[in-house]
Design an enzyme around this catalytic site. Structure first.
Site, short mmCIF file in Angstrom:
data_model
loop_
_atom_site.label_atom_id
_atom_site.label_comp_id
_atom_site.label_asym_id
_atom_site.label_seq_id
_atom_site.Cartn_x
_atom_site.Cartn_y
_atom_site.Cartn_z
N LYS A 40 20.72 43.50 46.44
CA LYS A 40 21.01 45.06 47.10
C LYS A 40 21.72 46.00 46.67
O LYS A 40 21.42 47.27 47.35
CB LYS A 40 21.10 44.73 48.84
CG LYS A 40 22.77 44.20 48.88
CD LYS A 40 22.85 43.97 50.42
CE LYS A 40 24.36 43.69 50.48
NZ LYS A 40 24.82 43.32 52.10
N LEU A 43 23.39 45.79 39.81
CA LEU A 43 23.61 44.75 38.89
C LEU A 43 25.18 44.42 38.41
O LEU A 43 25.88 45.53 38.02
CB LEU A 43 22.66 44.66 37.74
CG LEU A 43 21.03 44.64 37.94
CD1 LEU A 43 20.26 45.26 36.65
CD2 LEU A 43 20.74 43.40 38.39
N GLY A 44 25.44 43.23 38.48
CA GLY A 44 26.72 42.82 38.09
C GLY A 44 27.65 42.45 39.31
O GLY A 44 28.66 41.94 38.93
N GLY A 45 27.28 42.94 40.47
CA GLY A 45 28.02 42.48 41.73
C GLY A 45 29.31 42.93 41.75
O GLY A 45 29.68 44.17 40.90
N GLY A 183 49.88 41.62 51.24
CA GLY A 183 49.30 40.46 50.45
C GLY A 183 49.85 40.36 49.01
O GLY A 183 49.37 41.40 48.25
N GLY A 184 50.51 39.29 48.98
CA GLY A 184 51.01 39.18 47.31
C GLY A 184 50.40 37.94 46.42
O GLY A 184 50.99 37.47 45.58
N GLY A 185 49.09 37.97 46.88
CA GLY A 185 48.22 37.17 46.13
C GLY A 185 48.02 37.97 44.72
O GLY A 185 48.30 38.85 44.39
N HIS A 446 50.11 32.15 11.43
CA HIS A 446 51.63 32.83 11.61
C HIS A 446 51.51 34.16 11.42
O HIS A 446 51.21 34.42 10.09
CB HIS A 446 52.58 31.97 10.83
CG HIS A 446 53.99 32.34 10.97
ND1 HIS A 446 54.83 32.36 12.11
CD2 HIS A 446 54.69 33.12 10.27
CE1 HIS A 446 56.01 32.89 12.04
NE2 HIS A 446 56.01 33.46 10.48
#
Length: 469
Positions: A40, A43-45, A183-185, A446
């Site tokens: 809806k 594209l890609g959400g 919120g600290g997530g 390296h």
């Protein structure tokens, strides 16, 4: 005369075009299925449009701006650094547009039919897809549901121009002088870190004893330290109580250990979790069972209680990770094709694009102990790595958890520069059943940050070169 709604018949219908849905559609098409994908939105959400990708673009812009202002110790001074946030947003948008148009090209290139509209189940083999003008019935043999999730809205913090979800925070037209994050997530820390680097005075309110409580304490402490260095304020064991919107901002009330406090800001960002998008699909019409959190119950092939309907991504149990959704999408598409694919989360990584970055895969030391392993936990610091020093970013470490008797790699945790890239080698090691000796014997370029993996493996073997045993 009324024209009947003749059903369109498809082999596999995919509902949702995020990183789970579009990947599932492509894999199903590759395996010979006739596939239609419906969404809806764009594209890609969420991930590509208002989540993973735009947030990482904003985070990178924040790093560039911060580095431009803080490179004097490397002998680099650029004078006054100008931030054109409108142009930052324009660039972020170009990244998103490039990827979403790329998804469309991939779907069409794999002969996947794309339909715009909202799907609603009629029964276990039928959906109606509606847009603003019309509706069409589709009959499917198999269906993969990947409708994602949305931010949780708190009753006392209703969305508004000043009370933002992550979507709103990514669309700001200016950098806030002051920003409160509830919120600290990982979402709150990532966006809080980005705006802190861009010059905002950030206040984080977290209900737990520390931010990023899903990661080991030493890892989250490094992020707290970096945030505080950037003048961010962190209140833990804090409960957000309410918000008063003023003419030019907000006044947030919160409680810490019984004491009520207030903080004023331009905006408040609420990141207290996400809710699965399963409540407006009519899944009950198709006989699909949900748990008490609204998540779809699935088996190890992502099959729901309706045998021909599969579910993946944020709407099924587990962490809401884009790469988890993509992985599950492949499993579901392959299962429909009769392959023996099954989900196995042993080597699925978790990453936070904070400062420094955090990444973890497999078992932590605490989990290895809880599961009764006789293990060895080996740490190697970024400060002992030449490449980290030359990048002027040597804060952090890698911890490798191995089984004591044979050195089998059980888990790896990384806090430091480019941890998100470094964790992939650890994922391969765990997925392939490699040992610390296998990693130690692998020649690493390296100087590179990748050498830290080799060095941590040598610590596990008791034979470190670049640190004293």
């Amino acid at each position: 005369m009324v024209v009947g709604d003749f059903p369109v018949e498809v082999d596999t219908l995919v509902i949702g075009s995020g990183p789970g849905g579009y990947v599932a559609a492509i894999r199903a098409a590759q395996l010979g299925q006739k596939v239609t994908i419906v969404d809806k939105g764009t594209l890609g959400g969420v991930c590509l449009n208002v989540g993973c990708i735009p947030s990482k673009a904003l985070i990178e812009a924040g790093h560039r701006y911060h580095d431009a202002n803080n490179s004097a110790d490397m002998g680099i001074s650029v004078g006054e650094v100008n931030l054109d946030f409108g142009k930052v947003q324009e660039w972020k948008g170009s990244v998103v547009n490039q990827l979403t148009s790329g998804v469309e090209g991939l779907l069409k290139g794999n002969n996947v039919d794309i339909v715009q509209g909202e799907a609603f189940f009629v029964d276990d083999s039928t959906v109606r897809i509606m847009d603003e003008k019309s509706s069409q019935t589709y009959k499917f043999n198999n269906c993969i549901v990947s409708t994602g999730s949305r931010p949780i809205e708190l009753p006392t913090f209703k969305w508004s121009d000043r009370v933002l979800s992550s979507t709103g925070a990514l669309a700001l037209e200016e950098v806030p002088e002051k920003l409160v994050v509830i919120g600290g997530g990982y979402i709150g820390v990532e966006l809080g870190s980005a705006y802190s680097n861009l010059g905002s005075e950030v206040t984080i309110l977290e209900g737990e004893k520390r931010i990023l409580s899903g990661f080991e304490k030493q890892m989250s402490q490094l992020v707290s330290k970096r945030l505080k260095k950037n003048n961010a304020t962190i209140h833990t064991e804090a409960m957000a109580k309410g918000v008063e919107e003023t003419e030019n901002g907000v006044k947030v009330t919160f409680e810490v250990k019984g004491e009520t406090q207030e903080v004023e800001a331009d905006y408040v960002l609420v990141t207290v979790g996400r809710k699965p998008n399963t409540d407006e699909l009519g899944l009950e019409q198709a006989g699909v069972e949900l748990d008490d959190k609204g998540l779809v119950k699935i088996d190890d092939q992502c099959r729901t209680s309706a045998e021909n309907i599969y579910a993946i991504g944020d709407i099924v149990p587990g962490f809401p990770l884009a790469h988890k959704a993509s992985y599950e999408g492949k499993v579901a598409a392959e299962a429909i094709s009769g392959e023996a694919s099954a989900i196995d989360y042993t080597a699925i990584p978790a990453v936070v694009f904070s400062g420094p970055e955090l990444a973890s895969v497999g078992l932590t030391e605490e989990e290895a102990k809880e599961q009764g392993y006789d293990y060895v936990a080996s740490k190697f610091p970024f400060a002992a790595n030449g490449r980290a020093l030359s990048l002027n970013d040597s804060e952090g470490f890698m911890k490798m958890v191995t089984r004591k008797d044979d050195g089998l790699v059980l888990g790896v945790q990384i806090a430091g520069k480019n941890a998100s890239d470094m964790i992939s080698e650890a994922c391969v090691a765990i997925e392939s059943g490699m040992t610390a000796e296998d990693l130690a014997l692998t020649i690493h370029a390296h100087p590179s940050l990748g050498e830290i993996t080799m060095e941590a493996a040598e610590v596990a073997l008791g034979l470190p070169i670049h640190m004293v045993k």
